[in-house]
Write a protein that holds these residues in place. Structure first.
Motif, PDB file in Angstrom:
ATOM      1  N   TYR A 164       0.831  -1.214   0.000  1.00 41.02           N
ATOM      2  CA  TYR A 164       0.000   0.000   0.000  1.00 41.02           C
ATOM      3  C   TYR A 164       0.863   1.260   0.000  1.00 41.02           C
ATOM      4  N   LEU A 165       1.915   1.259   0.800  1.00 45.86           N
ATOM      5  CA  LEU A 165       2.797   2.428   0.823  1.00 45.86           C
ATOM      6  C   LEU A 165       3.432   2.663  -0.544  1.00 45.86           C
ATOM      7  N   LEU A 166       3.862   1.597  -1.199  1.00 40.30           N
ATOM      8  CA  LEU A 166       4.476   1.739  -2.527  1.00 40.30           C
ATOM      9  C   LEU A 166       3.477   2.208  -3.576  1.00 40.30           C
ATOM     10  N   SER A 167       2.187   1.958  -3.338  1.00 39.87           N
ATOM     11  CA  SER A 167       1.170   2.417  -4.291  1.00 39.87           C
ATOM     12  C   SER A 167       1.014   3.938  -4.244  1.00 39.87           C
ATOM     13  N   LYS A 168       1.496   4.551  -3.184  1.00 39.78           N
ATOM     14  CA  LYS A 168       1.451   6.012  -3.040  1.00 39.78           C
ATOM     15  C   LYS A 168       2.728   6.600  -3.643  1.00 39.78           C
TER      16      LYS A 168
ATOM     17  N   ARG B 254       7.011   6.617   0.614  1.00 36.44           N
ATOM     18  CA  ARG B 254       8.190   5.976   0.007  1.00 36.44           C
ATOM     19  C   ARG B 254       9.266   5.728   1.048  1.00 36.44           C
ATOM     20  N   ARG B 255       9.473   6.690   1.963  1.00 30.91           N
ATOM     21  CA  ARG B 255      10.478   6.538   3.011  1.00 30.91           C
ATOM     22  C   ARG B 255      10.063   5.422   3.977  1.00 30.91           C
ATOM     23  N   TRP B 256       8.802   5.395   4.366  1.00 35.97           N
ATOM     24  CA  TRP B 256       8.320   4.362   5.284  1.00 35.97           C
ATOM     25  C   TRP B 256       8.400   2.978   4.659  1.00 35.97           C
TER      26      TRP B 256
ATOM     27  N   TYR C 247       3.697   9.176  -5.267  1.00 31.23           N
ATOM     28  CA  TYR C 247       4.099  10.574  -5.192  1.00 31.23           C
ATOM     29  C   TYR C 247       4.121  11.106  -3.760  1.00 31.23           C
ATOM     30  N   ASN C 248       4.000  10.224  -2.791  1.00 30.96           N
ATOM     31  CA  ASN C 248       4.055  10.620  -1.389  1.00 30.96           C
ATOM     32  C   ASN C 248       5.430  10.245  -0.839  1.00 30.96           C
TER      33      ASN C 248
END
Length: 78
Positions: A10-14, A21-23, A16-17
């Motif tokens: 889910y984090l990688l799907s974001k 990306r860092r998390w 442009y955030n």
């Protein structure tokens, strides 16, 4: 069942955030996000508030809107 891998996906799907990306690169942060999600839902199950249960992506979005809830737990001590 939700897993650390689900958090990472889910984090990688974001794309442009930058926070997401860092998390996504930090295993401890992904684990903590999952723990907080499970704790939230577990607490609401204990008090029989099924209407308050949230899906993983909703909790992650909330943490992305309020990154200090996660980041403050991983700041180095003074």
């Amino acid at each position: 069942m939700d897993s650390v891998q689900d958090v990472e996906i889910y984090l990688l799907s974001k794309k442009y955030n930058l926070t997401a990306r860092r998390w996504a690169k930090n295993k401890r942060i992904k684990q903590r996000i999952l723990e907080k999600h499970l704790m939230w839902n577990g607490d609401h199950l204990k008090i029989n508030r099924i209407d308050m249960l949230l899906p993983l992506n909703t909790n992650i979005d909330y943490y992305l809107e309020h990154p200090s809830l996660i980041d403050d737990q991983f700041k180095p001590g003074i």
